[in-house]
Design a protein around this motif. Structure first.
Motif, PDB file in Angstrom:
ATOM      1  N   LEU A  42       0.824  -1.210   0.000  1.00 22.80           N
ATOM      2  CA  LEU A  42       0.000   0.000   0.000  1.00 22.80           C
ATOM      3  C   LEU A  42       0.862   1.265   0.000  1.00 22.80           C
ATOM      4  N   PHE A  43       1.810   1.343   0.946  1.00 24.40           N
ATOM      5  CA  PHE A  43       2.629   2.555   1.066  1.00 24.40           C
ATOM      6  C   PHE A  43       3.724   2.620   0.010  1.00 24.40           C
ATOM      7  N   GLY A  44       4.465   1.514  -0.152  1.00 25.10           N
ATOM      8  CA  GLY A  44       5.630   1.544  -1.026  1.00 25.10           C
ATOM      9  C   GLY A  44       5.336   1.298  -2.486  1.00 25.10           C
ATOM     10  N   GLY A  45       4.270   0.539  -2.777  1.00 24.74           N
ATOM     11  CA  GLY A  45       3.993   0.189  -4.157  1.00 24.74           C
ATOM     12  C   GLY A  45       2.887   0.986  -4.812  1.00 24.74           C
ATOM     13  N   VAL A  46       1.908   1.440  -4.015  1.00 21.84           N
ATOM     14  CA  VAL A  46       0.776   2.187  -4.580  1.00 21.84           C
ATOM     15  C   VAL A  46       0.949   3.687  -4.357  1.00 21.84           C
ATOM     16  N   ALA A  47       1.036   4.108  -3.087  1.00 20.19           N
ATOM     17  CA  ALA A  47       1.084   5.544  -2.779  1.00 20.19           C
ATOM     18  C   ALA A  47       2.397   6.190  -3.211  1.00 20.19           C
ATOM     19  N   GLY A  48       3.545   5.595  -2.841  1.00 19.90           N
ATOM     20  CA  GLY A  48       4.847   6.200  -3.136  1.00 19.90           C
ATOM     21  C   GLY A  48       5.073   6.493  -4.605  1.00 19.90           C
ATOM     22  N   PRO A  49       4.966   5.485  -5.497  1.00 24.00           N
ATOM     23  CA  PRO A  49       5.202   5.747  -6.916  1.00 24.00           C
ATOM     24  C   PRO A  49       4.196   6.708  -7.537  1.00 24.00           C
ATOM     25  N   LEU A  50       2.931   6.662  -7.073  1.00 29.83           N
ATOM     26  CA  LEU A  50       1.932   7.586  -7.612  1.00 29.83           C
ATOM     27  C   LEU A  50       2.301   9.024  -7.263  1.00 29.83           C
ATOM     28  N   PHE A  51       2.662   9.282  -6.006  1.00 33.80           N
ATOM     29  CA  PHE A  51       3.068  10.633  -5.603  1.00 33.80           C
ATOM     30  C   PHE A  51       4.311  11.086  -6.376  1.00 33.80           C
ATOM     31  N   LEU A  52       5.259  10.150  -6.597  1.00 29.51           N
ATOM     32  CA  LEU A  52       6.481  10.518  -7.316  1.00 29.51           C
ATOM     33  C   LEU A  52       6.176  10.906  -8.761  1.00 29.51           C
ATOM     34  N   MET A  53       5.369  10.106  -9.449  1.00 26.03           N
ATOM     35  CA  MET A  53       5.055  10.407 -10.847  1.00 26.03           C
ATOM     36  C   MET A  53       4.304  11.736 -10.959  1.00 26.03           C
ATOM     37  N   LEU A  54       3.366  11.992 -10.052  1.00 25.39           N
ATOM     38  CA  LEU A  54       2.645  13.271 -10.054  1.00 25.39           C
ATOM     39  C   LEU A  54       3.606  14.424  -9.771  1.00 25.39           C
ATOM     40  N   GLY A  55       4.532  14.216  -8.847  1.00 31.81           N
ATOM     41  CA  GLY A  55       5.496  15.265  -8.530  1.00 31.81           C
ATOM     42  C   GLY A  55       6.450  15.541  -9.666  1.00 31.81           C
ATOM     43  N   LEU A  56       6.968  14.473 -10.295  1.00 33.90           N
ATOM     44  CA  LEU A  56       7.897  14.655 -11.416  1.00 33.90           C
ATOM     45  C   LEU A  56       7.233  15.358 -12.592  1.00 33.90           C
ATOM     46  N   SER A  57       5.915  15.194 -12.720  1.00 39.60           N
ATOM     47  CA  SER A  57       5.217  15.846 -13.825  1.00 39.60           C
ATOM     48  C   SER A  57       5.109  17.354 -13.618  1.00 39.60           C
ATOM     49  N   GLN A  58       5.447  17.837 -12.406  1.00 42.12           N
ATOM     50  CA  GLN A  58       5.290  19.257 -12.095  1.00 42.12           C
ATOM     51  C   GLN A  58       6.578  19.919 -11.641  1.00 42.12           C
TER      52      GLN A  58
END
Length: 356
Positions: free
Chosen positions: A86-102
């Motif tokens: 939940l934390f490392g595989g779902v939330a972490g990568p999603l937040f990173l991809m959204l952050g890198l896009s901005q």
């Protein structure tokens, strides 16, 4: 007899640094893929690439008759594994991809240093893992670098992209500390389950939102980046946790942002700013403090029983039932002992510390 053939840094430190190099280099490539892929879909594709690739490795071992000397996952491990996914595989990568896009890839890569701080802080404050002065000084230097990187005009301003990357680092800090509880089990199995489960969730959520799948070429590129930068990196990270504990593995993993920033400068032709240079120097000083640590004192081992891959060193003096190759894995007992040597908080050194 004690076996001090290898440095206390072997093999934990090389494993952590190799994991950092692979993960750090993956961030700029993920930034490139964001030009043609929805962030949540990309997070899913990266982790699915890791899961599918490691599944092939796992199946290949079985076909070739290669027996991995690793402990199996047990029923009691499953709740921890679910939280890790939940934390490392779902939330972490999603937040990173959204952050890198901005934000820029180089700045985003350096901000990933916050993962090491989050990992260390949780290990120290929540799980009571020993953290000495050098680790704290290194953490302070890394934090100063993150502040410099976020300085805009009259003060520090974390824009939306930076805040999302910080959220990813917090999620991974939680993930890293909980993964430590699983680190005695087969790291390939842990990583492939995490990749398949987390990747499927983010991919399904992205498609449910109406996002379009990218081209076959982009999917293939994401799978390769995911296999190396997520899958193989995660296997190495779990092995490093086994030898170093969460705080120190996170500290060595702080090399990842430097690798990512350098790759971003070359790959994406981003400008080298004074702000980036100063932040990189401060974070480099922090990493040096971490590498210079030497933890050495007399300590006592209580009796314990567990299962993990091991060789017959000074901590494993038991007798096996029949001939055995090394390394091997089986349930074994450690008798109480007291000695002194340089060590990290690995599977056998999770004792408390008294400070005068």
């Amino acid at each position: 007899m004690p076996d001090h053939t290898h440095s206390h840094m072997w093999p934990g430190v090389p494993l952590a640094l190799a994991s950092a190099i692979l993960f750090g280099a993956s961030a700029p490539f993920a930034k490139l893929l964001l030009d043609s892929t929805d962030p949540q879909l990309l997070a899913g594709l990266l982790y699915l690439g890791a899961g599918v690739g490691l599944s092939a490795v796992h199946a290949g071992r079985a076909v070739l008759g290669i027996v991995a000397p690793e402990a199996p996952l047990r029923r009691s491990d499953l709740p921890w594994l679910a939280v890790v996914v939940l934390f490392g595989g779902v939330a972490g990568p999603l937040f990173l991809m959204l952050g890198l896009s901005q934000t820029s890839a180089s700045s985003g890569s350096l901000l990933l240093n916050l993962e090491g701080l989050a990992t260390m802080g949780i290990a120290w404050l929540v799980f009571r893992e020993n953290v000495d002065q050098r680790l704290l000084l290194g953490a302070a230097a890394i934090l100063a670098g993150a502040v410099v990187l976020s300085w805009q005009g009259q003060g520090v301003r974390f824009d939306r992209g930076a805040l999302l990357i910080a959220a990813a680092c917090l999620a991974w800090g939680i993930d890293n500390n909980l993964t430590r509880k699983l680190s005695s089990a087969d790291p390939v199995l842990i990583s492939l389950i995490k990749g398949l489960a987390a990747g499927s969730v983010n991919l399904a959520l992205g498609l449910a939102r109406g996002a379009d799948l990218p081209s076959i070429g982009t999917i293939s590129a994401a799978a390769i980046v995911g296999f190396l930068g997520v899958g193989v990196s995660l296997v190495l990270f779990v092995l490093a946790l086994r030898h170093l504990g969460a705080a120190r593995t996170g500290a060595y993993f702080s090399l990842a942002p430097f690798i990512g920033a350098v790759v971003a400068l070359v790959l994406l032709h981003e400008p080298v700013t004074a702000q980036l240079v100063v932040a990189g120097l401060l974070m480099g000083i922090g990493l040096w403090f971490h590498l210079a640590e030497r933890h050495d004192h007399e300590h006592e081992h209580e009796a314990m029983e567990h299962e993990h891959s091991h060789v017959h060193d000074e901590h494993h003096q038991h007798v096996d039932d029949g001939p055995a190759t090394e390394p091997h894995s089986h349930w074994h007992r450690h008798e109480p002992m007291r000695h002194k040597h340089v060590h990290y908080p690995d599977l056998h050194h999770r004792h408390g510390h008294r400070h005068s």
